[in-house]
Design a protein around this motif. Sequence first.
Motif, PDB file in Angstrom:
ATOM      1  N   ARG A   1       0.840  -1.200   0.000  1.00  0.00           N
ATOM      2  CA  ARG A   1       0.000   0.000   0.000  1.00  0.00           C
ATOM      3  C   ARG A   1       0.879   1.256   0.000  1.00  0.00           C
ATOM      4  O   ARG A   1       0.603   2.230  -0.709  1.00  0.00           O
TER       5      ARG A   1
ATOM      6  N   LYS B   1       2.250   1.801  -3.429  1.00  0.00           N
ATOM      7  CA  LYS B   1       1.254   2.415  -4.319  1.00  0.00           C
ATOM      8  C   LYS B   1       1.103   3.897  -4.011  1.00  0.00           C
ATOM      9  O   LYS B   1       1.077   4.732  -4.917  1.00  0.00           O
TER      10      LYS B   1
ATOM     11  N   PRO C   1      -1.694   1.568  -9.863  1.00  0.00           N
ATOM     12  CA  PRO C   1      -2.898   0.994  -9.254  1.00  0.00           C
ATOM     13  C   PRO C   1      -3.236  -0.387  -9.806  1.00  0.00           C
ATOM     14  O   PRO C   1      -3.693  -1.257  -9.067  1.00  0.00           O
ATOM     15  N   GLY C   2      -2.985  -0.625 -11.070  1.00  0.00           N
ATOM     16  CA  GLY C   2      -3.232  -1.941 -11.652  1.00  0.00           C
ATOM     17  C   GLY C   2      -2.313  -3.006 -11.077  1.00  0.00           C
ATOM     18  O   GLY C   2      -2.740  -4.132 -10.785  1.00  0.00           O
TER      19      GLY C   2
ATOM     20  N   GLY D   1      -3.467  -3.708  -7.643  1.00  0.00           N
ATOM     21  CA  GLY D   1      -4.652  -4.561  -7.682  1.00  0.00           C
ATOM     22  C   GLY D   1      -4.293  -6.031  -7.856  1.00  0.00           C
ATOM     23  O   GLY D   1      -4.890  -6.905  -7.228  1.00  0.00           O
TER      24      GLY D   1
ATOM     25  N   VAL E   1      -3.088  -7.284  -4.561  1.00  0.00           N
ATOM     26  CA  VAL E   1      -4.187  -7.418  -3.599  1.00  0.00           C
ATOM     27  C   VAL E   1      -4.942  -8.725  -3.836  1.00  0.00           C
ATOM     28  O   VAL E   1      -5.291  -9.429  -2.880  1.00  0.00           O
ATOM     29  N   GLU E   2      -5.188  -9.046  -5.091  1.00  0.00           N
ATOM     30  CA  GLU E   2      -5.891 -10.303  -5.403  1.00  0.00           C
ATOM     31  C   GLU E   2      -5.125 -11.497  -4.850  1.00  0.00           C
ATOM     32  O   GLU E   2      -5.714 -12.400  -4.246  1.00  0.00           O
TER      33      GLU E   2
END
Length: 116
Positions: free
Chosen positions: A78, A81, A88-89, A92, A95-96
């Motif tokens: 985080r 980012k 952000p991609g 993401g 995060v997944e």
Amino acid sequence: MARATDLPIYRAAYDLLKLLAKLTQQYPRGYRQGLAREVFTEAQAVVVGIFRANCAADKAPILENLREHLETLKLLLRLSKDLHLISPGQFGATVELTDAIGKQASGWIKYARSRA
């Protein structure tokens, strides 16, 4: 006992480690020795924790430690980012994978505690 490399949690953690190896190489020089190294070290600790938990008789404490490394990794990602070191991609995608690992680790902990 299944081989650790055959476990879905291991595959997700290894995919995350590969992704982070690529992403941290792209960090600016000023962040590579600090933040990038910490990100990669925490991701390695997650993968190693899966191996250790798979071999251990008492899995719950090792899995709790694994989740601690995972939460630390989430914090560092985080921050990466927010500092615009990853897009952000890319965030993401991490995060997944971290969510998938966390859910599987939680299920594994519940199972291990029920068998103790």
